[in-house]
Write a protein that holds these residues in place. Sequence first.
Motif, PDB file in Angstrom:
ATOM      1  N   LEU A 257      18.737   0.109  -7.649  1.00  0.00           N
ATOM      2  CA  LEU A 257      19.378   1.115  -8.495  1.00  0.00           C
ATOM      3  C   LEU A 257      20.867   0.888  -8.711  1.00  0.00           C
ATOM      4  N   ALA A 258      21.546   0.293  -7.729  1.00  0.00           N
ATOM      5  CA  ALA A 258      22.983   0.089  -7.882  1.00  0.00           C
ATOM      6  C   ALA A 258      23.240  -1.052  -8.860  1.00  0.00           C
ATOM      7  N   GLN A 259      24.376  -0.975  -9.562  1.00  0.00           N
ATOM      8  CA  GLN A 259      24.684  -2.002 -10.561  1.00  0.00           C
ATOM      9  C   GLN A 259      24.947  -3.346  -9.898  1.00  0.00           C
TER      10      GLN A 259
ATOM     11  N   PRO B 223      23.964   5.872 -11.073  1.00  0.00           N
ATOM     12  CA  PRO B 223      23.230   5.177  -9.996  1.00  0.00           C
ATOM     13  C   PRO B 223      23.412   5.839  -8.633  1.00  0.00           C
ATOM     14  N   GLN B 224      24.648   6.321  -8.339  1.00  0.00           N
ATOM     15  CA  GLN B 224      24.894   6.955  -7.050  1.00  0.00           C
ATOM     16  C   GLN B 224      24.106   8.252  -6.926  1.00  0.00           C
TER      17      GLN B 224
ATOM     18  N   GLU C  77      21.426   9.046  -8.545  1.00  0.00           N
ATOM     19  CA  GLU C  77      19.994   8.719  -8.496  1.00  0.00           C
ATOM     20  C   GLU C  77      19.592   8.258  -7.097  1.00  0.00           C
TER      21      GLU C  77
END
Length: 439
Positions: A277-279, A294-295, A297
């Motif tokens: 999920l993190a970039q 993202p954080q 989520e």
Amino acid sequence: MTILQFCNGSLSPTSPLGNTISRNLINCFRVQKSALDVLAALSEKKDCDTLIGSLFDVLLAYLQSPNTSPTVLKKTFQATSKWLVHLQELSSSNSQWQQTEKILEGVFVVLQKRLCSPCWEVRDSSLEFLTAMVKCLRDQKEFRQCLLSSEVLRLTENLLEDPESYVRASAVTGVGHLALITCFAPESPVIGNQYNKESIVAKLQEILSTDSEGFPRRAVISIFTKWLREGCTGRLEDTEQFVSRVIQTVEHDLDWEVRLGGLELVEVFCSQTICQLAQCPYAPVSSSVTSSTPQNELLQVFCRAKLFGFLFGSLCDCDKPVGQRACDVLVGLRGHFYPMSTLESPQEIEDSPAGRGIAWLQRTLRQGSLAQNFPTDGGEGVDFQDPESMMLALGAIDLLELHDELNKSSDHVEESPQSLLQDILATVGTIEDNEVDCY
């Protein structure tokens, strides 16, 4: 090989010296174990494969013989698995597929018999041997064909209900590795409904929640973690539900090693989810983007899986290794969400809606294992499934101080000879004889 043949009586002596040697070696299990250790070691040496056909004849004779003791049989299994790996390397280079297939067929015939042995040590060694083969040979076509055409899968699954806990644990490990061939491989063969993924997972989850012995439950959590590492649990949503179910079972387990295994599962899940999920999972995230999608989520996924209640509760576990591992996981998560390692100001905590609950959580964690009945269901105003509250908790609680406290040895309380003697007496009891021995 000659010594092993003398030991099991398959070599007929032709001289007086041979007769003497034979009498001394027959059924000598210490010599057999040593000779099998040497054979296993030779599998790693170059130019030791000229007699490979005869070598497997000797190993199969030991595997088949009813006179082979359980300890010698275990050594035979270990040597056989090493030589099967070596044989695979030879086959790929010398096109010895026909010989390999014949040897594997012989091994599986013996294995089927040994899995039904009345001796639990033999059943246990057989399962360990099967697992070792699957680990090394599961990508080999001939191995998979021999495995799937045998009764080994059914017999292994039957042993999940063995009366001996060691055997049940080895059966769990065997079934878990076999599932990598029967259920999770992209080209999984169709071999019957009883081997589908849902059925296997359900059986292992039942063992995790109901088995009366610790060994099988430890084996289940270890297999679940292996599946997770290898990406066998499917989409993120499926994995989230899987992990949530497991930790809700594990957090109440009386065996601290099972709880520790649950924390390892959580650690792997967190790492994999952050990567998905993190970039950019390895780049530092500035505090200005901690509220990015993202954080958020990530926090939502972890909260839905009920990770935080399990992790914070584990900090107060009465077994120190569990608390240490939980603290390591939380420190890692905080490093992701708060990369600058700055704690939230006390005033900000107090002013937030969840401030009272977080303050209570800090006080409770300072009590450590003395904290009784740690609530993970939102008690005392702490909502472990609320992303904002958990973000605040990660930023407010001094996890590094807790980490240092958990890593202190017990002698920091009182370091003296008297304290040591008191510990010894507490361990052995306080009857007069022990007291005299102690001093």
